[in-house]
Enzyme design. Structure first.
Site, PDB file in Angstrom:
ATOM      1  N   ASP A 259      47.452 -30.968  55.494  1.00 51.08           N
ATOM      2  CA  ASP A 259      46.529 -29.994  56.073  1.00 51.08           C
ATOM      3  C   ASP A 259      45.342 -30.693  56.729  1.00 51.08           C
ATOM      4  O   ASP A 259      44.809 -31.675  56.205  1.00 51.08           O
ATOM      5  CB  ASP A 259      46.037 -29.092  54.938  1.00 51.08           C
ATOM      6  CG  ASP A 259      45.079 -28.025  55.411  1.00 51.08           C
ATOM      7  OD1 ASP A 259      45.498 -27.207  56.228  1.00 51.08           O
ATOM      8  OD2 ASP A 259      43.913 -28.032  54.961  1.00 51.08           O
ATOM      9  N   GLU A 301      49.374 -31.404  60.273  1.00 48.44           N
ATOM     10  CA  GLU A 301      48.744 -30.253  60.934  1.00 48.44           C
ATOM     11  C   GLU A 301      47.613 -30.786  61.807  1.00 48.44           C
ATOM     12  O   GLU A 301      46.514 -31.058  61.328  1.00 48.44           O
ATOM     13  CB  GLU A 301      48.191 -29.257  59.913  1.00 48.44           C
ATOM     14  CG  GLU A 301      47.766 -27.964  60.578  1.00 48.44           C
ATOM     15  CD  GLU A 301      46.409 -27.424  60.169  1.00 48.44           C
ATOM     16  OE1 GLU A 301      46.042 -26.350  60.663  1.00 48.44           O
ATOM     17  OE2 GLU A 301      45.705 -28.068  59.380  1.00 48.44           O
TER      18      GLU A 301
HETATM   19  C1  GLC Z   1      44.175 -25.599  57.992  1.00 49.26           C
HETATM   20  C2  GLC Z   1      44.786 -24.296  57.577  1.00 49.26           C
HETATM   21  C3  GLC Z   1      43.752 -23.223  57.629  1.00 49.26           C
HETATM   22  C4  GLC Z   1      42.588 -23.599  56.743  1.00 49.26           C
HETATM   23  C5  GLC Z   1      42.071 -25.011  57.073  1.00 49.26           C
HETATM   24  C6  GLC Z   1      41.135 -25.536  56.022  1.00 49.26           C
HETATM   25  O1  GLC Z   1      43.763 -25.588  59.308  1.00 49.26           O
HETATM   26  O2  GLC Z   1      45.892 -23.998  58.382  1.00 49.26           O
HETATM   27  O3  GLC Z   1      44.293 -21.984  57.242  1.00 49.26           O
HETATM   28  O4  GLC Z   1      41.561 -22.676  56.905  1.00 49.26           O
HETATM   29  O5  GLC Z   1      43.117 -25.932  57.161  1.00 49.26           O
HETATM   30  O6  GLC Z   1      41.814 -26.002  54.905  1.00 49.26           O
END
Ligand code: GLC
Length: 611
Positions: A259, A301
């Site tokens: 993440d 991500e």
């Molecule tokens: C990522 C997740 C999102 C979250 C962020 C902080 O971008 O997809 O939903 O708010 O991380 O952890």
């Protein structure tokens, strides 16, 4: 030496020098490195035999995740089936959706109301009690593996919840734990950071620091105030987080979604995004995984512009993530639909198609997050689309304010300063299923379903792995009930995080319903995708010019087999101007057709393969 120890030593030997070099470059700490490698061995030893066998099998076929039968679905455990055991009972349903990879949205322990949808983890080794236990998770992954399914989970490594043990101790003033975060006793340094660091949640959580009055300190919180950023300059943080990663891998997780990875390294005077040391950390994580649990792959991500995304693949020799989200293509797809102009999408696809075949993207239309309009505005400017007015147009279009728009949804983090609102809504609502249903207009409903299927067909045609969003398979629309929940109402992302409606799922057997049409339409395409060689990861993929900016045409070729996917992004019936020799088969309708000036009705698609 026992066989298993020999396997570990062999893998370690292969990577040891590079891992040590990277670790020393970052931390210069021999004893912490020694601790890391000895812990890696412990986690390897603790790994179940069944997982070690899985490691061996997948090591022998490292491209297992690129195959054209891969189809993912992301889902919230509670929304979908109550708890982990419930998900296990629904595996047959997921199989019937042709899904063989499930992304379980954040399920680790996280304080209610201060969880950011589970992305504020209070304990990396404990499942949220209402969802079940770690044991349940291991049982679920085992069952999935038996059924040839893979399981993906989030590893939120940028921050912990303020309720995490470390944060609690830090709050009590324990220096050892304070050094795992970024603490400042006055606002001087935070002020300097604020000069160069953009905001992630400008409306719902402005600023990058949170003041803690009880300790008279500021702490770095890039996301929500209750999500404290971890300090990876401290090797203890890196080591412990790697142990958490391996612990979770040992529960049978196949895909670790890292993440918010661009944010994990901070440096004063920078944007604190995509810094070179982020790559050192991801590369080390990749190596650690390859030594201890090589069947586990990393999905990064990286919600950034394309030139920032691609480096997260690393290089072909020194890879980092196995897979990355195709985020720009996703946003550009929605832009193309609203503008009825595919030029930018074509450019974006051309750029992706030129990358080495080793790089695998994860394609999607919608996910749990908002859509940020991260488009190539330098190019759009040439075509008369300026950033601020164009973002306003897209938001007006998708919220349904724009004349003639059938889409429904809501803005997210509408920032009055940068005028940079993002958008939330489900695929079906964005395609008009919701508005047509409300108006009880059969014709519009038919058109909305048709558009929804066209977009999915396009997503399935891209190179990479498709990922569905739970509910999209039956055309589920926006859920406005989050507004009644005080813990959720400030965060419009919950509009597309509603419960799965099993009563609607039952309607999928009836082909005259929206649910039935979308479900069977997708089913047909997914089966074609997994059967046809032209969808193989090694196929050549190009865009093909059909002389109309409203139509995107993609050609796929594999071993003399040739395929055209033609997608009409415009709301008028059109002709794809092309002249290809030979007879083709429409893979969906089974009818024969010629690839000569092909008629293509508004918002429809053709999948055709040369006979
Ligand atoms: C990522 C997740 C999102 C979250 C962020 C902080 O971008 O997809 O939903 O708010 O991380 O952890």
């Amino acid at each position: 030496m026992k066989k298993s120890a020999a396997v570990f030593q062999k893998r370690l030997a292969k990577h040891h020098d590079e891992l040590r070099w990277l670790y020393m470059e970052l931390y210069g700490n021999e004893s912490m490195f020694a601790e890391l490698t000895s812990q890696m061995y412990e986690y390897y030893q603790a790994r179940k035999i069944s997982l070690k066998n899985r490691d061996e099998k997948k090591e022998a076929h490292p491209d297992w995740f690129k195959k054209n039968d891969m189809l993912g679905m992301m889902l919230y455990i509670d929304n979908f089936a109550g708890n982990i055991k419930g998900v296990q009972e629904k595996l047959d349903y997921l199989k019937s959706c042709n899904v063989n990879c499930i992304h379980l949205m954040p399920f680790l322990d996280s304080p209610e109301g201060r969880s950011d949808g589970g992305y504020a983890v209070a304990d990396f080794r404990k499942v949220r009690p209402d969802l079940g236990t770690m044991e349940d998770l291991a049982v679920l992954t085992e069952d999935c593996h038996r059924k040839n399914m893979n399981v993906c989970m989030d590893f939120v490594m940028n921050h912990t919840s303020e309720d995490h043990e470390w944060a609690k101790r830090a709050r009590q003033g324990d220096g050892e734990y304070m050094s795992r975060y970024f603490f400042y006793d006055d606002y001087d340094i935070p002020r300097k950071y604020e000069e160069t660091v953009p905001q992630v949640f400008p409306t719902t959580a402005p600023g990058n620091f949170t003041y803690l009055p009880e300790m008279n300190h500021y702490v770095l919180t890039t996301f929500y105030p209750y999500q404290w950023d971890l300090n990876y300059k401290n090797p203890r943080v890196f080591n412990e987080m790697m142990y958490n990663f391996l612990y979770l891998a040992n529960q049978g997780i196949d895909i670790i979604r890292i993440d918010a990875v661009p944010y994990i390294w901070k440096e004063l005077g920078t944007s604190c995004r995509n810094l070179p040391k982020v790559h050192t950390i991801v590369r080390m994580m990749r190596i650690i995984g390859e030594i201890v649990c090589p069947s586990v792959i990393l999905l990064g991500e990286v919600v950034m512009e394309p030139e920032k995304v691609v480096p997260y693949f690393g290089t072909v020799e020194k890879p980092e993530c196995h897979m990355l989200y195709n985020v720009t293509t996703m946003a550009t797809t929605w832009h193309s639909l609203a503008t009825e102009d595919i030029r930018l999408l074509k450019q974006q696809m051309d750029a992706v198609n030129q990358l080495p075949k080793e790089y695998t993207f994860l394609n999607y239309l919608r996910c749990h997050d908002d859509i940020g309009w991260g488009l190539d505005f330098d190019t759009l400017k040439w075509w008369g689309m300026e950033e601020i007015p164009h973002k306003r147009f897209l938001n007006d279009f998708y919220t349904g304010k724009y004349e003639g728009s059938v889409s429904r949804g809501e803005l997210y983090n509408d920032d009055p300063v940068t005028q940079d609102a993002r958008f939330c809504g489900t695929t079906a609502s964005m395609c008009g299923v919701e508005s047509a249903g409300f108006e009880q207009d059969e014709e519009k409903l038919e058109a909305a379903v048709c558009l929804d299927l066209m977009l999915h067909a396009y997503m399935l045609t891209q190179s990479g792995i498709p990922m569905l969003y739970s509910g999209d398979e039956i055309g589920q629309i926006n859920d406005y009930t989050y507004k009644e929940n005080p813990l959720k109402r400030e965060d419009s992302r919950y509009i597309h995080r509603g419960v799965f409606h099993w009563e609607l799922e039952k309607k999928r057997a009836n082909l005259s319903t929206v649910e039935g049409k979308i479900f069977h339409g997708l089913d047909r395409m997914e089966k074609i995708r997994r059967q046809e060689k032209v969808f193989d990861a090694s196929a050549s993929v190009y865009t093909y010019d059909v002389h109309d900016d409203g139509i995107l045409c993609i050609m796929r070729e594999k071993d003399k087999e040739k395929f055209f996917g033609i997608f009409n992004f415009s709301s008028s019936d059109k002709t794809a101007w092309m002249q290809e020799e030979g007879e083709y088969e429409n893979l969906v309708t089974k009818k024969t057709l010629e690839m000569k000036d092909v008629q293509i009705p508004a918002h429809t698609f053709i999948w055709a393969k040369r006979k």
